[in-house]
Enzyme design. Structure first.
Site, PDB file in Angstrom:
ATOM      1  N   LYS A 158      36.619  43.816 -82.078  1.00  0.00           N
ATOM      2  CA  LYS A 158      36.034  42.400 -82.301  1.00  0.00           C
ATOM      3  C   LYS A 158      34.726  42.577 -81.947  1.00  0.00           C
ATOM      4  O   LYS A 158      34.067  41.923 -80.904  1.00  0.00           O
ATOM      5  CB  LYS A 158      36.869  41.454 -81.581  1.00  0.00           C
ATOM      6  CG  LYS A 158      36.431  39.958 -81.800  1.00  0.00           C
ATOM      7  CD  LYS A 158      36.959  39.532 -83.213  1.00  0.00           C
ATOM      8  CE  LYS A 158      36.239  38.034 -83.334  1.00  0.00           C
ATOM      9  NZ  LYS A 158      36.272  37.808 -84.926  1.00  0.00           N
ATOM     10  N   ASP A 187      53.818  43.461 -84.414  1.00  0.00           N
ATOM     11  CA  ASP A 187      54.816  42.520 -84.632  1.00  0.00           C
ATOM     12  C   ASP A 187      54.382  42.070 -86.133  1.00  0.00           C
ATOM     13  O   ASP A 187      55.446  41.789 -86.955  1.00  0.00           O
ATOM     14  CB  ASP A 187      54.458  41.125 -83.840  1.00  0.00           C
ATOM     15  CG  ASP A 187      55.459  41.281 -82.600  1.00  0.00           C
ATOM     16  OD1 ASP A 187      55.520  42.606 -82.181  1.00  0.00           O
ATOM     17  OD2 ASP A 187      56.242  40.463 -82.351  1.00  0.00           O
ATOM     18  N   ASP A 224      40.368  40.172 -86.859  1.00  0.00           N
ATOM     19  CA  ASP A 224      40.677  39.153 -87.718  1.00  0.00           C
ATOM     20  C   ASP A 224      40.903  39.501 -89.298  1.00  0.00           C
ATOM     21  O   ASP A 224      41.977  39.122 -90.000  1.00  0.00           O
ATOM     22  CB  ASP A 224      40.028  37.544 -87.785  1.00  0.00           C
ATOM     23  CG  ASP A 224      38.434  38.036 -87.616  1.00  0.00           C
ATOM     24  OD1 ASP A 224      38.235  39.306 -87.712  1.00  0.00           O
ATOM     25  OD2 ASP A 224      37.849  37.115 -87.697  1.00  0.00           O
ATOM     26  N   ASP A 258      49.313  44.858 -79.757  1.00  0.00           N
ATOM     27  CA  ASP A 258      50.492  44.149 -79.639  1.00  0.00           C
ATOM     28  C   ASP A 258      50.662  43.210 -80.655  1.00  0.00           C
ATOM     29  O   ASP A 258      51.817  43.204 -81.312  1.00  0.00           O
ATOM     30  CB  ASP A 258      50.698  43.262 -78.222  1.00  0.00           C
ATOM     31  CG  ASP A 258      51.622  42.512 -77.929  1.00  0.00           C
ATOM     32  OD1 ASP A 258      52.989  42.807 -78.296  1.00  0.00           O
ATOM     33  OD2 ASP A 258      51.489  41.236 -77.617  1.00  0.00           O
ATOM     34  N   TYR A 295      45.588  43.067 -70.824  1.00  0.00           N
ATOM     35  CA  TYR A 295      46.931  43.370 -69.796  1.00  0.00           C
ATOM     36  C   TYR A 295      46.478  43.677 -68.188  1.00  0.00           C
ATOM     37  O   TYR A 295      47.472  43.246 -67.629  1.00  0.00           O
ATOM     38  CB  TYR A 295      47.819  44.378 -70.450  1.00  0.00           C
ATOM     39  CG  TYR A 295      48.423  43.703 -71.764  1.00  0.00           C
ATOM     40  CD1 TYR A 295      47.591  43.231 -72.863  1.00  0.00           C
ATOM     41  CD2 TYR A 295      50.061  43.972 -71.676  1.00  0.00           C
ATOM     42  CE1 TYR A 295      48.798  42.805 -74.083  1.00  0.00           C
ATOM     43  CE2 TYR A 295      50.554  43.534 -72.876  1.00  0.00           C
ATOM     44  CZ  TYR A 295      50.319  42.762 -73.965  1.00  0.00           C
ATOM     45  OH  TYR A 295      50.713  42.426 -75.157  1.00  0.00           O
TER      46      TYR A 295
HETATM   47  C1  IPM Z   1      55.270  45.041 -76.674  1.00  0.00           C
HETATM   48  C2  IPM Z   1      55.785  43.842 -75.995  1.00  0.00           C
HETATM   49  C3  IPM Z   1      55.252  43.989 -74.590  1.00  0.00           C
HETATM   50  C4  IPM Z   1      54.082  43.888 -74.606  1.00  0.00           C
HETATM   51  C5  IPM Z   1      55.773  42.883 -73.600  1.00  0.00           C
HETATM   52  C6  IPM Z   1      57.248  42.499 -73.516  1.00  0.00           C
HETATM   53  C7  IPM Z   1      55.335  43.023 -72.039  1.00  0.00           C
HETATM   54  O1  IPM Z   1      55.641  42.564 -76.579  1.00  0.00           O
HETATM   55  O2  IPM Z   1      55.871  46.136 -76.316  1.00  0.00           O
HETATM   56  O3  IPM Z   1      54.815  44.930 -77.768  1.00  0.00           O
HETATM   57  O4  IPM Z   1      53.313  42.929 -74.779  1.00  0.00           O
HETATM   58  O5  IPM Z   1      53.302  45.018 -74.492  1.00  0.00           O
HETATM   59 MG    MG Z   2      54.881  42.888 -78.558  1.00  0.00          MG
END
Ligand code: IPM
Ligand code: MG
Length: 373
Positions: free
Chosen positions: A202, A262, A234, A258, A145
């Site tokens: 990794k 999710d 992975d 990140d 990032y």
């Molecule tokens: C998160 C989001 C952010 C990230 C985006 C919106 C930049 O996906 O906080 O997980 O990638 O960190």
């Molecule tokens: Mg995210």
């Protein structure tokens, strides 16, 4: 005159941000009334709305307000209106990333808790997800990032058929101190949880992964009572679905965290339930893990719970108001146990009268706090 007063910088952002922020602030004020605490909330622009108003995603005034506040509560940023593949155009996400960097918010805590009332909301087998309680500790100010991002047009050999073409790169970097401080946060968290850290990297391919592993093990030696397990990213992606019950604290770098967070939200039933705390050495920031969901913005159907639970994390981690924080989490538990759902966590068996809009869900939580449930 209230006994205590806290300055909160509220950054609703884009998409569903403003409507879920409204709910979270109502909940905050309700808990404030109960404990005689004043939350003085000042709103400012970040993300796409800031680009529209000021031409940049993180105006100086917003940063100043955040720095001077006791805590920052953020909604979500982004949307198709500001999507661009032009690397020179401002992007809403720059606002959030700039805030993380400027406030030095290197530690992102993302709890993934499976509510008993919601085990059927997950597409995974109820027996696999029941009782899961995971804390993802994501490094937040390093890695891909924040390494160099560059696009170069007209590079010889970069095009199709060895013609001239564009080249792009993003550099993944980690310094030892960055790994050490986030590792320490994870081990500290594990000491008051189940005592296990799964460190995800990794290391079979990346130098950053090998440094990660070395430094994590050095820190682990200071915590002999904590079990440490190394896992390749992975494999971790698979294990989270196959056998999520094995995880307590997951420690990982920025990009992996990140993606895995999710994925882990599927255990809980919806990304709309996942809150987060971003901590550094100064003012902390609290935000849902989900995005701005522009497709459902303004329809009063978004799930406000991730935002409300982020406010609860703010009370606990940002302001040391543990009792007020428990009031909020207890109210969320009670509302879910009573069968109230937003559309994202409703099931076939949920009767339509129990499916609430964003505002109505907020009203239920406020009522629970007022009834001291
Ligand atoms: C998160 C989001 C952010 C990230 C985006 C919106 C930049 O996906 O906080 O997980 O990638 O960190
Ligand atoms: Mg995210």
């Amino acid at each position: 005159m209230r006994l205590q007063r806290y300055e909160i910088c509220a950054l609703p952002g884009d998409g569903i941000g403003p409507e879920i922020m409204r709910v979270a602030l109502d909940v905050l004020h309700a808990v404030g009334r109960k404990h005689d605490i004043e939350f003085a909330c000042t709103e400012a622009l970040i993300g796409g709305c800031a680009i529209d108003a000021c031409g940049c995603a993180l105006p100086e005034a917003t940063l100043d307000l955040a720095r001077s506040a006791d805590a920052v509560l953020l909604g979500a940023v982004g949307g198709p209106r500001w999507d661009t593949v032009d690397p020179d155009k401002p992007r809403p996400e720059d606002g959030l990333l700039g805030m993380r960097k400027e406030l030095g918010l290197y530690a992102n805590l993302r709890p993934v808790r499976v509510y008993d009332a919601l085990v059927d909301a997950s597409p995974l087998k109820p027996d696999a997800v029941r009782g899961c309680d995971i804390l993802i500790v994501r490094e937040l100010t390093g890695g891909l990032y924040f390494g160099e991002h560059k696009t170069i047009e007209g590079v010889a050999g970069a095009g199709v058929g060895a013609a001239m073409g564009a080249h792009a790169h993003d550099i993944m970097e980690y310094d030892e101190y960055e790994i050490e401080r986030i590792a320490r946060r994870a081990f500290e968290a594990a000491t008051i949880r189940q005592g296990k850290v799964t460190s995800v990297d990794k290391a079979n391919v990346l130098d950053t992964g090998r440094l990660w592993r070395k430094v994590v093990h050095r820190v682990a030696a200071e915590y002999p009572d904590i079990e440490i397990v190394d896992m390749l990213v992975d494999n971790c992606a698979m294990q989270l679905i196959m056998n999520p019950g094995q995880f307590d604290v997951i420690l990982t770098e920025n990009t992996f965290g990140d993606i895995l967070s999710d994925e882990a939200s599927v255990l809980a039933g919806s990304l709309g339930l996942l809150a987060s705390a971003s901590l550094g050495d100064g003012t902390s920031l609290f935000e849902p893990c989900h995005g701005s969901a522009p497709d459902i913005a303004g329809k009063n159907i978004a799930n406000p719970l991730a935002q409300v639970l982020s406010a609860a994390m703010m009370l606990a981690h940002g302001l040391d108001l543990d009792e007020a924080a428990s009031d909020v989490t207890r109210a969320v538990d009670a509302v879910l146990a009573d069968g109230w759902r937003t559309a994202d966590i409703a099931q076939d068996t949920t009767d339509a009268a129990h499916v609430l809009g964003t505002r109505e869900m907020g009203e239920r939580i406020v009522a629970c706090i007022e009834e001291e449930r």
